[in-house]
Scaffold this motif. Structure first.
Motif, PDB file in Angstrom:
ATOM      1  N   LEU A  51       6.691   4.945   0.628  1.00 22.94           N
ATOM      2  CA  LEU A  51       6.250   6.219   1.300  1.00 22.94           C
ATOM      3  C   LEU A  51       6.562   5.792   2.882  1.00 22.94           C
ATOM      4  CD1 LEU A  51       3.267   7.239  -0.391  1.00 22.94           C
ATOM      5  CD2 LEU A  51       5.461   7.764  -0.900  1.00 22.94           C
ATOM      6  N   PRO A  52       6.710   6.850   3.721  1.00 21.36           N
ATOM      7  CA  PRO A  52       6.712   6.637   5.271  1.00 21.36           C
ATOM      8  C   PRO A  52       5.310   5.936   5.681  1.00 21.36           C
ATOM      9  CG  PRO A  52       7.607   8.760   4.802  1.00 21.36           C
ATOM     10  CD  PRO A  52       7.026   8.150   3.350  1.00 21.36           C
ATOM     11  N   ASP A  53       5.201   5.153   6.468  1.00 22.72           N
ATOM     12  CA  ASP A  53       3.986   4.691   6.972  1.00 22.72           C
ATOM     13  C   ASP A  53       3.417   5.454   7.993  1.00 22.72           C
ATOM     14  OD1 ASP A  53       2.154   3.138   8.032  1.00 22.72           O
ATOM     15  OD2 ASP A  53       3.047   1.427   9.190  1.00 22.72           O
ATOM     16  N   ARG A  54       2.023   6.137   7.090  1.00 21.72           N
ATOM     17  CA  ARG A  54       1.564   7.360   8.255  1.00 21.72           C
ATOM     18  C   ARG A  54      -0.005   7.335   7.593  1.00 21.72           C
ATOM     19  NH1 ARG A  54       2.290  13.322   6.890  1.00 21.72           N
ATOM     20  NH2 ARG A  54      -0.019  12.920   7.488  1.00 21.72           N
ATOM     21  N   PRO A  76      -5.090  12.824   0.070  1.00 21.98           N
ATOM     22  CA  PRO A  76      -4.707  14.130   0.249  1.00 21.98           C
ATOM     23  C   PRO A  76      -3.281  14.568   0.594  1.00 21.98           C
ATOM     24  CG  PRO A  76      -6.750  13.719   1.184  1.00 21.98           C
ATOM     25  CD  PRO A  76      -6.230  12.298   0.854  1.00 21.98           C
ATOM     26  N   VAL A  77      -2.597  13.893   1.507  1.00 22.19           N
ATOM     27  CA  VAL A  77      -1.363  14.162   1.959  1.00 22.19           C
ATOM     28  C   VAL A  77      -0.349  14.063   0.714  1.00 22.19           C
ATOM     29  CG1 VAL A  77       0.647  13.319   3.475  1.00 22.19           C
ATOM     30  CG2 VAL A  77      -1.755  13.549   4.330  1.00 22.19           C
ATOM     31  N   VAL A  78      -0.512  13.076  -0.067  1.00 22.26           N
ATOM     32  CA  VAL A  78       0.348  12.818  -1.049  1.00 22.26           C
ATOM     33  C   VAL A  78       0.312  14.063  -1.896  1.00 22.26           C
ATOM     34  CG1 VAL A  78       0.987  11.539  -3.330  1.00 22.26           C
ATOM     35  CG2 VAL A  78       0.802  10.546  -0.976  1.00 22.26           C
ATOM     36  N   ALA A  79      -0.895  14.491  -2.566  1.00 21.61           N
ATOM     37  CA  ALA A  79      -1.146  15.449  -3.550  1.00 21.61           C
ATOM     38  C   ALA A  79      -0.825  16.782  -3.040  1.00 21.61           C
ATOM     39  CB  ALA A  79      -2.784  15.733  -3.843  1.00 21.61           C
ATOM     40  N   ASN A  80      -1.176  17.051  -1.695  1.00 24.30           N
ATOM     41  CA  ASN A  80      -0.832  18.329  -0.924  1.00 24.30           C
ATOM     42  C   ASN A  80       0.763  18.511  -0.894  1.00 24.30           C
ATOM     43  OD1 ASN A  80       0.026  19.723   1.957  1.00 24.30           O
ATOM     44  ND2 ASN A  80      -1.799  20.614   1.149  1.00 24.30           N
ATOM     45  N   ARG A  81       1.621  17.548  -0.667  1.00 23.82           N
ATOM     46  CA  ARG A  81       2.961  17.932  -0.533  1.00 23.82           C
ATOM     47  C   ARG A  81       3.707  17.988  -1.738  1.00 23.82           C
ATOM     48  NH1 ARG A  81       5.815  14.292   4.633  1.00 23.82           N
ATOM     49  NH2 ARG A  81       4.239  15.120   6.179  1.00 23.82           N
ATOM     50  N   LEU A  82       3.008  17.421  -2.813  1.00 28.19           N
ATOM     51  CA  LEU A  82       3.746  17.460  -4.127  1.00 28.19           C
ATOM     52  C   LEU A  82       3.485  18.852  -4.751  1.00 28.19           C
ATOM     53  CD1 LEU A  82       2.890  13.982  -5.614  1.00 28.19           C
ATOM     54  CD2 LEU A  82       5.069  14.828  -5.167  1.00 28.19           C
ATOM     55  N   GLU A 109       0.747  -1.298   0.011  1.00 31.91           N
ATOM     56  CA  GLU A 109      -0.162   0.115  -0.131  1.00 31.91           C
ATOM     57  C   GLU A 109       0.943   1.135  -0.027  1.00 31.91           C
ATOM     58  OE1 GLU A 109      -3.039  -0.035   3.207  1.00 31.91           O
ATOM     59  OE2 GLU A 109      -3.858  -1.726   2.488  1.00 31.91           O
ATOM     60  N   LEU A 110       2.053   1.206   0.238  1.00 27.95           N
ATOM     61  CA  LEU A 110       2.979   2.252   0.556  1.00 27.95           C
ATOM     62  C   LEU A 110       3.850   2.460  -0.871  1.00 27.95           C
ATOM     63  CD1 LEU A 110       3.900   2.229   4.158  1.00 27.95           C
ATOM     64  CD2 LEU A 110       2.200   3.597   3.174  1.00 27.95           C
ATOM     65  N   TYR A 135      -2.284   8.824   5.450  1.00 24.94           N
ATOM     66  CA  TYR A 135      -2.322   9.786   4.234  1.00 24.94           C
ATOM     67  C   TYR A 135      -3.590  10.558   3.698  1.00 24.94           C
ATOM     68  CZ  TYR A 135       2.450   8.567   3.293  1.00 24.94           C
ATOM     69  OH  TYR A 135       3.909   8.356   3.420  1.00 24.94           O
ATOM     70  N   TRP A 136      -4.573  10.624   4.750  1.00 22.05           N
ATOM     71  CA  TRP A 136      -5.846  11.008   4.446  1.00 22.05           C
ATOM     72  C   TRP A 136      -6.009  12.423   5.342  1.00 22.05           C
ATOM     73  CZ3 TRP A 136      -8.937   9.981   0.818  1.00 22.05           C
ATOM     74  CH2 TRP A 136      -8.666   8.593   0.104  1.00 22.05           C
ATOM     75  N   HIS A 137      -5.035  12.691   6.343  1.00 26.01           N
ATOM     76  CA  HIS A 137      -4.773  13.767   7.276  1.00 26.01           C
ATOM     77  C   HIS A 137      -3.579  14.169   7.598  1.00 26.01           C
ATOM     78  CE1 HIS A 137      -8.358  11.084   8.484  1.00 26.01           C
ATOM     79  NE2 HIS A 137      -9.066  12.218   8.344  1.00 26.01           N
ATOM     80  N   ALA A 138      -3.557  15.548   7.264  1.00 25.79           N
ATOM     81  CA  ALA A 138      -2.369  16.254   7.671  1.00 25.79           C
ATOM     82  C   ALA A 138      -1.671  15.743   8.986  1.00 25.79           C
ATOM     83  CB  ALA A 138      -2.229  17.601   7.317  1.00 25.79           C
TER      84      ALA A 138
END
Length: 281
Positions: free
Chosen positions: A273-276, A183-189, A158-159, A278-281
């Motif tokens: 990706l780091p395990d976290r 959201p987290v992936v799109a936001n950071r990019l 999944e990561l 990814y739906w919430h900042a």
């Protein structure tokens, strides 16, 4: 359902015979529904037999609608332009030509749903990796990913996301899950640039989002779907050009120009990706 609605549906999705039947029951061939006429729907769907029927019934090809795209002006982007004094701008003509190249380059991808992607303008794979704080999987440790359904990265599946440089930016691709569109992936990019992310949901269809400079500016979008009367002139054009070509639409929206489909089928680099969350900042 009103007869005008049935005429619009026939013009967009039906046959010329169905359009002819609806015309017999319609008093106003140019009635507006959802910001457009039946003639506009037929031009948008490239149903040229239906276009001729609607014109013969008195439909107005020059009637203004859809952010400056009359049926006649929209037809200039197709193989069957209508007679008109309206013209395409040089930028619009270039977009039409790029559409033909881009759709051909992607060679019909995808063959199946269930994948997610993020098309990122203006940064390369290295910068995307840095922004996501991702681990680059060494080439000699990349598993066989020819069968995407076998969870090649096992517990990290999944990561795991592929990333590839393309002209105009980079593409992140996850064949088997929705992480690339979160959201987290799109936001950071998106810092200092724009991202169009999409999840090809097998149950509910394509789900898109747009992030610009760290802020979400569009969500619950349907790349490859019909334009809205609230769309801008350029958005109406893109939706028309890339109807039913969601992946190409995502690329075109942010200005990516991949030369083939390998960014989506054979990524150049695999990341973990780091395990976290990814739906919430």
């Amino acid at each position: 359902m009103g007869e005008f609605h049935r005429l619009h549906l026939a013009a967009a999705f039906g046959t010329a015979q169905e359009v002819a039947a609806r015309l017999e029951q319609t008093d106003d061939v140019d009635v507006i529904f959802d910001g457009r006429t039946a003639l506009w729907q037929a031009v948008n769907a490239r149903k040229f037999d239906s276009v001729e029927l609607l014109l013969a019934a008195g439909a107005d090809p020059a009637r203004p609608m859809m952010s400056g795209w009359s049926p006649a002006r929209l037809s200039l982007t197709t193989a069957h332009p209508l007679a008109t004094d309206e013209v395409l701008t040089p930028e619009e003509q270039a977009a039409v030509e790029e559409r033909d190249r881009l759709v051909a380059a992607l060679a019909g991808f995808p063959e199946a749903d269930g994948f997610s992607l993020a098309c990122v303008a203006g940064i390369d794979a290295g910068e995307a990796t840095r922004r996501l704080k991702a681990y680059v999987v060494p080439d000699d440790e990349v598993p066989d990913v020819t069968d995407w359904w076998e969870e090649p990265f096992e517990d990290d599946n999944e990561l795991a996301i592929g990333v590839t440089d393309v002209p105009g930016g980079c593409v992140l691709m996850q064949p088997w899950y929705f992480t690339a569109s979160t959201p987290v992936v799109a936001n950071r990019l998106s810092a200092g640039t724009v991202v169009y992310a999409m999840y090809a949901n097998p149950k509910s269809g394509n789900q898109g989002r747009i992030d610009r400079d760290g802020e979400i500016v569009g969500w619950d979008l349907h790349p490859g779907g019909s334009p809205s009367e609230a769309d801008t002139t350029s958005e109406v054009l893109l939706a028309h050009l890339y109807a039913h070509d969601a992946v190409a639409y995502c690329c075109a929206y942010v200005g990516l120009r991949p030369e083939d489909d390998r960014a989506f089928t054979e990524p150049n680099r695999w990341l973990l990706l780091p395990d976290r969350d990814y739906w919430h900042a």
